[in-house]
Scaffold this motif. Structure first.
Motif, PDB file in Angstrom:
ATOM      1  N   GLY A 186       0.791  -1.223   0.000  1.00  0.00           N
ATOM      2  CA  GLY A 186       0.000   0.000   0.000  1.00  0.00           C
ATOM      3  C   GLY A 186       0.820   1.266   0.000  1.00  0.00           C
ATOM      4  O   GLY A 186       0.317   2.335   0.376  1.00  0.00           O
ATOM      5  N   PHE A 187       2.081   1.161  -0.423  1.00  0.00           N
ATOM      6  CA  PHE A 187       2.987   2.314  -0.398  1.00  0.00           C
ATOM      7  C   PHE A 187       2.463   3.416  -1.310  1.00  0.00           C
ATOM      8  O   PHE A 187       2.430   3.280  -2.515  1.00  0.00           O
ATOM      9  CB  PHE A 187       4.393   1.888  -0.829  1.00  0.00           C
ATOM     10  CG  PHE A 187       5.438   2.965  -0.700  1.00  0.00           C
ATOM     11  CD1 PHE A 187       6.095   3.158   0.503  1.00  0.00           C
ATOM     12  CD2 PHE A 187       5.759   3.772  -1.776  1.00  0.00           C
ATOM     13  CE1 PHE A 187       7.074   4.133   0.623  1.00  0.00           C
ATOM     14  CE2 PHE A 187       6.732   4.745  -1.666  1.00  0.00           C
ATOM     15  CZ  PHE A 187       7.391   4.934  -0.466  1.00  0.00           C
ATOM     16  N   MET A 188       1.986   4.484  -0.733  1.00  0.00           N
ATOM     17  CA  MET A 188       1.503   5.668  -1.454  1.00  0.00           C
ATOM     18  C   MET A 188       0.503   5.281  -2.547  1.00  0.00           C
ATOM     19  O   MET A 188       0.662   5.630  -3.721  1.00  0.00           O
ATOM     20  CB  MET A 188       2.682   6.468  -2.010  1.00  0.00           C
ATOM     21  CG  MET A 188       3.579   7.013  -0.903  1.00  0.00           C
ATOM     22  SD  MET A 188       5.009   7.964  -1.430  1.00  0.00           S
ATOM     23  CE  MET A 188       4.205   9.437  -2.071  1.00  0.00           C
ATOM     24  N   GLU A 189      -0.527   4.570  -2.146  1.00  0.00           N
ATOM     25  CA  GLU A 189      -1.582   4.124  -3.050  1.00  0.00           C
ATOM     26  C   GLU A 189      -2.167   5.315  -3.807  1.00  0.00           C
ATOM     27  O   GLU A 189      -2.465   6.359  -3.232  1.00  0.00           O
ATOM     28  CB  GLU A 189      -2.679   3.417  -2.246  1.00  0.00           C
ATOM     29  CG  GLU A 189      -3.840   2.930  -3.073  1.00  0.00           C
ATOM     30  CD  GLU A 189      -4.951   2.377  -2.190  1.00  0.00           C
ATOM     31  OE1 GLU A 189      -4.731   2.280  -0.965  1.00  0.00           O
ATOM     32  OE2 GLU A 189      -6.027   2.072  -2.720  1.00  0.00           O
ATOM     33  N   PHE A 190      -2.378   5.139  -5.103  1.00  0.00           N
ATOM     34  CA  PHE A 190      -2.741   6.252  -5.966  1.00  0.00           C
ATOM     35  C   PHE A 190      -4.082   6.877  -5.593  1.00  0.00           C
ATOM     36  O   PHE A 190      -4.222   8.106  -5.580  1.00  0.00           O
ATOM     37  CB  PHE A 190      -2.775   5.809  -7.435  1.00  0.00           C
ATOM     38  CG  PHE A 190      -3.151   6.923  -8.385  1.00  0.00           C
ATOM     39  CD1 PHE A 190      -2.257   7.940  -8.677  1.00  0.00           C
ATOM     40  CD2 PHE A 190      -4.417   6.957  -8.972  1.00  0.00           C
ATOM     41  CE1 PHE A 190      -2.602   8.973  -9.530  1.00  0.00           C
ATOM     42  CE2 PHE A 190      -4.763   7.988  -9.836  1.00  0.00           C
ATOM     43  CZ  PHE A 190      -3.854   8.998 -10.124  1.00  0.00           C
ATOM     44  N   ASP A 191      -5.095   6.077  -5.324  1.00  0.00           N
ATOM     45  CA  ASP A 191      -6.419   6.627  -5.057  1.00  0.00           C
ATOM     46  C   ASP A 191      -6.387   7.584  -3.871  1.00  0.00           C
ATOM     47  O   ASP A 191      -7.047   8.639  -3.884  1.00  0.00           O
ATOM     48  CB  ASP A 191      -7.428   5.507  -4.795  1.00  0.00           C
ATOM     49  CG  ASP A 191      -7.829   4.786  -6.072  1.00  0.00           C
ATOM     50  OD1 ASP A 191      -7.516   5.306  -7.167  1.00  0.00           O
ATOM     51  OD2 ASP A 191      -8.438   3.698  -5.981  1.00  0.00           O
ATOM     52  N   ILE A 192      -5.627   7.229  -2.838  1.00  0.00           N
ATOM     53  CA  ILE A 192      -5.537   8.105  -1.670  1.00  0.00           C
ATOM     54  C   ILE A 192      -4.771   9.376  -2.026  1.00  0.00           C
ATOM     55  O   ILE A 192      -5.169  10.491  -1.641  1.00  0.00           O
ATOM     56  CB  ILE A 192      -4.877   7.374  -0.485  1.00  0.00           C
ATOM     57  CG1 ILE A 192      -5.808   6.275   0.030  1.00  0.00           C
ATOM     58  CG2 ILE A 192      -4.528   8.354   0.635  1.00  0.00           C
ATOM     59  CD1 ILE A 192      -5.243   5.466   1.189  1.00  0.00           C
ATOM     60  N   LEU A 193      -3.684   9.231  -2.774  1.00  0.00           N
ATOM     61  CA  LEU A 193      -2.924  10.409  -3.190  1.00  0.00           C
ATOM     62  C   LEU A 193      -3.803  11.364  -3.986  1.00  0.00           C
ATOM     63  O   LEU A 193      -3.841  12.571  -3.725  1.00  0.00           O
ATOM     64  CB  LEU A 193      -1.714  10.000  -4.036  1.00  0.00           C
ATOM     65  CG  LEU A 193      -0.452   9.532  -3.322  1.00  0.00           C
ATOM     66  CD1 LEU A 193       0.628   9.217  -4.338  1.00  0.00           C
ATOM     67  CD2 LEU A 193       0.044  10.592  -2.343  1.00  0.00           C
ATOM     68  N   ARG A 194      -4.504  10.832  -4.979  1.00  0.00           N
ATOM     69  CA  ARG A 194      -5.331  11.673  -5.847  1.00  0.00           C
ATOM     70  C   ARG A 194      -6.464  12.326  -5.062  1.00  0.00           C
ATOM     71  O   ARG A 194      -6.704  13.535  -5.180  1.00  0.00           O
ATOM     72  CB  ARG A 194      -5.907  10.835  -6.982  1.00  0.00           C
ATOM     73  CG  ARG A 194      -6.831  11.611  -7.936  1.00  0.00           C
ATOM     74  CD  ARG A 194      -7.612  10.664  -8.803  1.00  0.00           C
ATOM     75  NE  ARG A 194      -8.391   9.730  -7.971  1.00  0.00           N
ATOM     76  CZ  ARG A 194      -8.749   8.519  -8.372  1.00  0.00           C
ATOM     77  NH1 ARG A 194      -8.422   8.073  -9.568  1.00  0.00           N
ATOM     78  NH2 ARG A 194      -9.451   7.728  -7.557  1.00  0.00           N
ATOM     79  N   ASN A 195      -7.176  11.542  -4.261  1.00  0.00           N
ATOM     80  CA  ASN A 195      -8.339  12.079  -3.544  1.00  0.00           C
ATOM     81  C   ASN A 195      -7.945  13.131  -2.511  1.00  0.00           C
ATOM     82  O   ASN A 195      -8.620  14.159  -2.361  1.00  0.00           O
ATOM     83  CB  ASN A 195      -9.122  10.943  -2.879  1.00  0.00           C
ATOM     84  CG  ASN A 195      -9.740   9.997  -3.895  1.00  0.00           C
ATOM     85  OD1 ASN A 195      -9.893  10.339  -5.074  1.00  0.00           O
ATOM     86  ND2 ASN A 195     -10.103   8.791  -3.462  1.00  0.00           N
ATOM     87  N   THR A 196      -6.855  12.873  -1.800  1.00  0.00           N
ATOM     88  CA  THR A 196      -6.425  13.860  -0.807  1.00  0.00           C
ATOM     89  C   THR A 196      -5.812  15.086  -1.481  1.00  0.00           C
ATOM     90  O   THR A 196      -5.870  16.197  -0.935  1.00  0.00           O
ATOM     91  CB  THR A 196      -5.415  13.250   0.179  1.00  0.00           C
ATOM     92  OG1 THR A 196      -4.297  12.687  -0.543  1.00  0.00           O
ATOM     93  CG2 THR A 196      -6.065  12.167   1.025  1.00  0.00           C
ATOM     94  N   PHE A 197      -5.227  14.894  -2.650  1.00  0.00           N
ATOM     95  CA  PHE A 197      -4.697  16.018  -3.425  1.00  0.00           C
ATOM     96  C   PHE A 197      -5.823  16.999  -3.759  1.00  0.00           C
ATOM     97  O   PHE A 197      -5.730  18.209  -3.499  1.00  0.00           O
ATOM     98  CB  PHE A 197      -4.044  15.487  -4.703  1.00  0.00           C
ATOM     99  CG  PHE A 197      -3.509  16.551  -5.624  1.00  0.00           C
ATOM    100  CD1 PHE A 197      -2.398  17.294  -5.275  1.00  0.00           C
ATOM    101  CD2 PHE A 197      -4.114  16.789  -6.851  1.00  0.00           C
ATOM    102  CE1 PHE A 197      -1.900  18.275  -6.127  1.00  0.00           C
ATOM    103  CE2 PHE A 197      -3.622  17.756  -7.714  1.00  0.00           C
ATOM    104  CZ  PHE A 197      -2.515  18.501  -7.346  1.00  0.00           C
TER     105      PHE A 197
END
Length: 458
Positions: free
Chosen positions: A36-47
């Motif tokens: 789960g290292f820097m999972e994209f969905d979390i990065l994008r949504n929190t961005f």
């Protein structure tokens, strides 16, 4: 003004002429292959979540000019936020480990991040912000680009720190989600405060324009056979081809934390009170000025200068380019310590009133024409120093540790030196587009020669 519902910004033509976008690259190492290292969905949504609070203007997809106000063009949002910016998920087989071993040489970096970013021009429908997330075999690279119409590099760093805190609370499943703070970086907030300042008793703007024109015209109309053509360009080496100018490459000049400490000890001995970046700037100035074949060419230096702390509340890293003009032969004969004191004095004496006066003249057609010519003329002997080495790039932590490296992208204009922090432990990386003639002077300069390494970064 409620930042969440802001529908205007101020596009500064002078800023866009020098640097139309603010971009930064982060590399995070995952040697242990954490799940789960820097999972994209979390990065994008929190961005996008952080943008909605911190810089909501960046979510707009189209803008139009409305009026000349506050030293710039007022632009209104055509498509209401929150519309998503461009966010890309990219897979790449490269490794962060190889980049670390090669000191992040260009050939080891993912092309999609290392390449020149799009313009981010809001007036032609380009997005105000783009995000590229590259998943490599042992880590993640993040390329982030903001239009300069939205914020400056100080604002970008403040945003990244806020974004990483929001994402970290999701990755670590914290019971208390971090709420991003409002960054008053919308320039429609900033300019009215600046323009309310009284004009200085002796406005510097007229002499600024005259010297700017001199610095440009002296080289712009030089004979094409003159050595000045080689200062910041390279001739075509094909003997059968028509001679043509080519842009000088970008060099990354790196000084380790130990080297910076040594330069600091020299500073303490010869020019106490001068900042280390300003002493290094003086050395760079000498290295370029001694390369100039024109003894009467004016040399202009640009310095990042903080003004009144009130403005930092409106704009993350309040700065303005202040040009200093000396004849080249005077500069080349000036001891480095004396030149550093001149630079430091100019920074220290840069008042909010002077800053306001120059900002108020940004819409001058004459100024914009001269500035554009100055920036585009890649033969003028100059260096414009933007010191970002003290910005908290390495405080960006998404919950998996701080970045292994923060890099400057390839859109450094000719003659501009961008100072970035070299690593988490200190040091300075200087990105500079100049000729190899200047680079030779740098690596042989008495202050720098034992502490600097150079790679061609383009």
């Amino acid at each position: 003004m409620d930042p969440v519902h802001s529908t205007r910004t101020v596009l500064c033509p002078a800023d866009n002429a020098v640097m139309p976008r603010c971009a930064v690259h982060f590399y995070f190492h995952n040697p242990d292959q954490q799940a789960g290292f820097m999972e994209f969905d979390i990065l994008r949504n929190t961005f996008i979540q952080t943008l909605r609070t911190s810089l909501p203007l960046a979510l707009a997809t189209r803008m139009q000019m409305t009026a000349f106000t506050y030293g710039g063009l007022t632009a209104s949002i055509v498509d209401d936020p929150p519309l998503p910016p461009i966010c890309k998920h990219i897979d790449d087989t490269r490794t962060v480990r190889r980049m670390i071993d090669a000191d992040f040489a260009p050939s080891t970096q993912p092309p999609v991040i290392f390449g020149i970013p799009i313009q981010c021009n809001p007036l032609v429908g380009e997005p105000l912000v783009t995000l590229d997330v590259v998943y490599m075999a042992d880590g993640v690279g993040i390329g982030l680009t903001f239009s300069h119409a939205v914020t400056d590099m100080g604002g970008v760093v403040r945003f990244c720190v806020e974004w990483s805190r929001v994402a970290r609370s999701h990755y670590t499943k914290s019971a208390t989600e971090h709420k991003p703070c409002v960054l008053n970086n919308d320039r429609s907030w900033f300019w009215p405060c600046i323009c309310a300042e009284p004009s200085p008793p002796t406005p510097p703007f007229v002499t600024h324009l005259e010297a700017l024109a001199t610095a440009t015209d002296t080289c712009a109309y030089a004979d094409s056979s003159n050595h000045s053509n080689e200062l910041f360009e390279s001739a075509d080496t094909d003997s059968n081809a028509e001679p043509r100018a080519a842009r000088s490459p970008i060099y990354r000049m790196s000084i380790s934390a130990h080297g910076v400490a040594h330069i600091g000890s020299v500073r303490d001995a010869v020019c106490p009170g001068v900042s280390i970046p300003n002493l290094i700037s003086a050395a760079l100035w000498q290295c370029i000025s001694v390369s100039s074949p024109h003894p009467t060419t004016y040399f202009a230096a640009s310095l990042t200068a903080r003004t009144h702390p009130t403005y930092a509340d409106y704009w993350g890293n309040t700065s303005i380019m202040k040009y200093m003009h000396h004849e080249t032969h005077q500069v080349s004969r000036m001891p480095c310590a004396e030149l550093a004191r001149v630079i430091q004095q100019n920074v220290a004496s840069f008042t909010p009133a002077e800053f306001a006066y120059i900002i108020n003249q940004y819409t001058s057609e004459s100024y914009l024409q001269k500035l554009q010519r100055f920036v585009e003329n890649d033969k003028a002997p100059r260096v414009m120093v933007s010191n970002m080495s003290r910005l908290p790039f390495y405080e960006t932590d998404f919950g998996f540790g701080r970045p292994a490296k923060v890099c400057c992208p390839l859109d450094v204009p000719h003659g501009m030196a961008a100072f970035f922090p070299r690593s988490r432990s200190g040091g300075i990386d200087i990105y500079l587009r100049v000729s190899d003639l200047v680079v030779q002077n740098v690596v042989n300069h008495e202050l720098l020669k034992d502490h600097i390494t150079v790679i061609v970064y383009e």
